[in-house]
Design a protein around this motif. Sequence first.
Motif, PDB file in Angstrom:
ATOM      1  N   ASN A   1       0.805  -1.220   0.000  1.00  0.00           N
ATOM      2  CA  ASN A   1       0.000   0.000   0.000  1.00  0.00           C
ATOM      3  C   ASN A   1       0.839   1.273   0.000  1.00  0.00           C
ATOM      4  OD1 ASN A   1       0.908  -0.133   2.624  1.00  0.00           O
ATOM      5  ND2 ASN A   1      -1.092   0.192   3.558  1.00  0.00           N
ATOM      6  N   GLN A   2       2.157   1.155   0.076  1.00  0.00           N
ATOM      7  CA  GLN A   2       3.056   2.313   0.076  1.00  0.00           C
ATOM      8  C   GLN A   2       3.724   2.559  -1.281  1.00  0.00           C
ATOM      9  OE1 GLN A   2       5.636   0.716   3.113  1.00  0.00           O
ATOM     10  NE2 GLN A   2       4.764   2.065   4.683  1.00  0.00           N
ATOM     11  N   ILE A   3       3.631   1.605  -2.186  1.00  0.00           N
ATOM     12  CA  ILE A   3       4.402   1.669  -3.428  1.00  0.00           C
ATOM     13  C   ILE A   3       4.115   2.936  -4.227  1.00  0.00           C
ATOM     14  CG2 ILE A   3       4.738   0.592  -5.696  1.00  0.00           C
ATOM     15  CD1 ILE A   3       4.413  -2.132  -4.289  1.00  0.00           C
ATOM     16  N   GLN A   4       2.857   3.191  -4.538  1.00  0.00           N
ATOM     17  CA  GLN A   4       2.533   4.323  -5.404  1.00  0.00           C
ATOM     18  C   GLN A   4       2.913   5.650  -4.751  1.00  0.00           C
ATOM     19  OE1 GLN A   4      -1.280   4.159  -7.317  1.00  0.00           O
ATOM     20  NE2 GLN A   4      -1.088   6.204  -8.166  1.00  0.00           N
ATOM     21  N   VAL A   5       2.612   5.804  -3.475  1.00  0.00           N
ATOM     22  CA  VAL A   5       2.936   7.060  -2.779  1.00  0.00           C
ATOM     23  C   VAL A   5       4.446   7.240  -2.681  1.00  0.00           C
ATOM     24  CG1 VAL A   5       2.775   8.271  -0.566  1.00  0.00           C
ATOM     25  CG2 VAL A   5       0.768   7.120  -1.507  1.00  0.00           C
ATOM     26  N   PHE A   6       5.162   6.179  -2.304  1.00  0.00           N
ATOM     27  CA  PHE A   6       6.612   6.249  -2.188  1.00  0.00           C
ATOM     28  C   PHE A   6       7.252   6.630  -3.518  1.00  0.00           C
ATOM     29  CE2 PHE A   6      10.755   4.355  -2.854  1.00  0.00           C
ATOM     30  CZ  PHE A   6      11.469   4.796  -1.758  1.00  0.00           C
ATOM     31  N   MET A   7       6.853   5.941  -4.583  1.00  0.00           N
ATOM     32  CA  MET A   7       7.459   6.199  -5.881  1.00  0.00           C
ATOM     33  C   MET A   7       7.116   7.597  -6.385  1.00  0.00           C
ATOM     34  SD  MET A   7       9.424   3.678  -6.668  1.00  0.00           S
ATOM     35  CE  MET A   7       9.678   3.829  -8.441  1.00  0.00           C
ATOM     36  N   SER A   8       5.865   8.011  -6.251  1.00  0.00           N
ATOM     37  CA  SER A   8       5.479   9.363  -6.700  1.00  0.00           C
ATOM     38  C   SER A   8       6.291  10.426  -5.973  1.00  0.00           C
ATOM     39  CB  SER A   8       3.986   9.597  -6.453  1.00  0.00           C
ATOM     40  OG  SER A   8       3.215   8.765  -7.250  1.00  0.00           O
TER      41      SER A   8
ATOM     42  N   SER B   1       0.950   6.948 -12.854  1.00  0.00           N
ATOM     43  CA  SER B   1      -0.473   6.895 -13.189  1.00  0.00           C
ATOM     44  C   SER B   1      -1.247   5.815 -12.461  1.00  0.00           C
ATOM     45  CB  SER B   1      -0.656   6.747 -14.695  1.00  0.00           C
ATOM     46  OG  SER B   1       0.061   5.636 -15.174  1.00  0.00           O
ATOM     47  N   GLY B   2      -0.584   4.843 -11.878  1.00  0.00           N
ATOM     48  CA  GLY B   2      -1.326   3.832 -11.133  1.00  0.00           C
ATOM     49  C   GLY B   2      -0.577   2.532 -10.972  1.00  0.00           C
ATOM     50  N   ILE B   3      -1.283   1.576 -10.375  1.00  0.00           N
ATOM     51  CA  ILE B   3      -0.725   0.258 -10.087  1.00  0.00           C
ATOM     52  C   ILE B   3      -1.600  -0.797 -10.733  1.00  0.00           C
ATOM     53  CG2 ILE B   3      -0.502  -1.429  -8.214  1.00  0.00           C
ATOM     54  CD1 ILE B   3       0.730   0.658  -6.513  1.00  0.00           C
ATOM     55  N   ASP B   4      -0.953  -1.840 -11.224  1.00  0.00           N
ATOM     56  CA  ASP B   4      -1.660  -2.996 -11.763  1.00  0.00           C
ATOM     57  C   ASP B   4      -1.100  -4.230 -11.048  1.00  0.00           C
ATOM     58  OD1 ASP B   4      -3.057  -4.848 -13.246  1.00  0.00           O
ATOM     59  OD2 ASP B   4      -1.950  -4.488 -15.108  1.00  0.00           O
TER      60      ASP B   4
ATOM     61  N   ARG C   1       3.253  -9.864  -7.537  1.00  0.00           N
ATOM     62  CA  ARG C   1       3.799  -9.029  -8.615  1.00  0.00           C
ATOM     63  C   ARG C   1       2.900  -7.822  -8.848  1.00  0.00           C
ATOM     64  NH1 ARG C   1       7.350 -12.109  -7.917  1.00  0.00           N
ATOM     65  NH2 ARG C   1       8.559 -13.321  -9.372  1.00  0.00           N
ATOM     66  N   ILE C   2       3.538  -6.641  -8.900  1.00  0.00           N
ATOM     67  CA  ILE C   2       2.825  -5.388  -9.147  1.00  0.00           C
ATOM     68  C   ILE C   2       3.581  -4.603 -10.208  1.00  0.00           C
ATOM     69  CG2 ILE C   2       2.383  -3.088  -8.153  1.00  0.00           C
ATOM     70  CD1 ILE C   2       1.541  -4.419  -5.597  1.00  0.00           C
ATOM     71  N   LEU C   3       2.823  -3.978 -11.081  1.00  0.00           N
ATOM     72  CA  LEU C   3       3.392  -3.059 -12.054  1.00  0.00           C
ATOM     73  C   LEU C   3       3.021  -1.642 -11.636  1.00  0.00           C
ATOM     74  CD1 LEU C   3       2.359  -4.851 -15.369  1.00  0.00           C
ATOM     75  CD2 LEU C   3       4.463  -5.159 -14.037  1.00  0.00           C
ATOM     76  N   LEU C   4       4.010  -0.776 -11.512  1.00  0.00           N
ATOM     77  CA  LEU C   4       3.757   0.641 -11.279  1.00  0.00           C
ATOM     78  C   LEU C   4       3.840   1.320 -12.639  1.00  0.00           C
ATOM     79  CD1 LEU C   4       3.440   2.917  -9.032  1.00  0.00           C
ATOM     80  CD2 LEU C   4       5.834   3.392  -9.568  1.00  0.00           C
ATOM     81  N   LEU C   5       2.728   1.884 -13.071  1.00  0.00           N
ATOM     82  CA  LEU C   5       2.631   2.490 -14.391  1.00  0.00           C
ATOM     83  C   LEU C   5       2.937   3.973 -14.294  1.00  0.00           C
ATOM     84  CD1 LEU C   5      -0.708   0.728 -15.321  1.00  0.00           C
ATOM     85  CD2 LEU C   5       1.617  -0.080 -15.770  1.00  0.00           C
ATOM     86  N   SER C   6       3.772   4.448 -15.193  1.00  0.00           N
ATOM     87  CA  SER C   6       4.126   5.865 -15.199  1.00  0.00           C
ATOM     88  C   SER C   6       4.517   6.274 -16.607  1.00  0.00           C
ATOM     89  CB  SER C   6       5.271   6.133 -14.209  1.00  0.00           C
ATOM     90  OG  SER C   6       6.433   5.443 -14.607  1.00  0.00           O
ATOM     91  N   GLU C   7       4.742   7.557 -16.760  1.00  0.00           N
ATOM     92  CA  GLU C   7       5.213   8.058 -18.057  1.00  0.00           C
ATOM     93  C   GLU C   7       6.106   9.262 -17.819  1.00  0.00           C
ATOM     94  OE1 GLU C   7       1.459  10.842 -19.405  1.00  0.00           O
ATOM     95  OE2 GLU C   7       1.508   8.787 -20.106  1.00  0.00           O
ATOM     96  N   ILE C   8       6.999   9.447 -18.773  1.00  0.00           N
ATOM     97  CA  ILE C   8       7.873  10.616 -18.766  1.00  0.00           C
ATOM     98  C   ILE C   8       7.518  11.420 -20.012  1.00  0.00           C
ATOM     99  CG2 ILE C   8       9.760   9.390 -19.903  1.00  0.00           C
ATOM    100  CD1 ILE C   8      11.692  11.184 -18.277  1.00  0.00           C
TER     101      ILE C   8
ATOM    102  N   ASP D   1       5.976   5.560 -22.043  1.00  0.00           N
ATOM    103  CA  ASP D   1       5.508   4.741 -20.932  1.00  0.00           C
ATOM    104  C   ASP D   1       6.692   4.102 -20.215  1.00  0.00           C
ATOM    105  OD1 ASP D   1       2.818   5.232 -21.442  1.00  0.00           O
ATOM    106  OD2 ASP D   1       2.683   3.564 -22.854  1.00  0.00           O
ATOM    107  N   ILE D   2       6.605   4.080 -18.888  1.00  0.00           N
ATOM    108  CA  ILE D   2       7.592   3.427 -18.044  1.00  0.00           C
ATOM    109  C   ILE D   2       6.824   2.521 -17.088  1.00  0.00           C
ATOM    110  CG2 ILE D   2       9.421   3.706 -16.343  1.00  0.00           C
ATOM    111  CD1 ILE D   2       9.671   6.625 -17.348  1.00  0.00           C
ATOM    112  N   THR D   3       7.255   1.281 -16.980  1.00  0.00           N
ATOM    113  CA  THR D   3       6.645   0.350 -16.041  1.00  0.00           C
ATOM    114  C   THR D   3       7.718  -0.172 -15.106  1.00  0.00           C
ATOM    115  OG1 THR D   3       5.027  -0.325 -17.707  1.00  0.00           O
ATOM    116  CG2 THR D   3       5.304  -1.772 -15.801  1.00  0.00           C
TER     117      THR D   3
END
Length: 192
Positions: free
Chosen positions: A20-27, A115-118, A124-131, A139-141
């Motif tokens: 539950n910390q992945i998206q906040v930590f990475m952002s 942009s989110g988590i899958d 296994r989790i994918l953190l979806l992002s873009e530059i 797209d960066i995963t």
Amino acid sequence: MKQIIISILLVANLFALKENQIQVFMSKNINKVVQILKHAKENNISTSIVSQKIFKIFDPVFDYKLMARLAIGGRVWRELNGDQKAEFTKLFTKRLKASYKAKLDMYDNQVIIVSGIDKIKKNRILLLSEIADKKQKYDITYKFYRNSKDQWYIYDVKLLGVSIIQTYRAQFSDELKKMSFDKLLQKLNTKS
């Protein structure tokens, strides 16, 4: 642009990141990295200092040992003794970081958006992002796995659908067709 993306990505350890910390930590930390890069560009700060700051932020969430094992391939990894595994992991990590450091000067006010988590599997989790810059978006995963202690680490990054680990695996596989593992270590050591 592709090189700056890869350099921002490569930025395991005793850090306990929960799901539950992945998206906040990475952002939060991607934003820190962007601020460090902007400040460095405005103040002409050396890439050595900048890279040290960035590695300090992201080293705890990258599992370099697993990345090294995946990059060399399971068959080769199983054939190595403990010292060879440790040496390869050290040199592989240095190579990743050197590649990252060499590309820091390419930063030119790109924006990175998480942009989110899958969640593709229970571990296994994918953190979806873009530059993005003014002209393009990429797209960066970030690929995370959960270890036996319920901690999450990055084990690979995909840029435009291309895995960094698969790219290294193909390179190392080609090199090991031409040379012994010890020669590969020597080659990595001279490039580090």
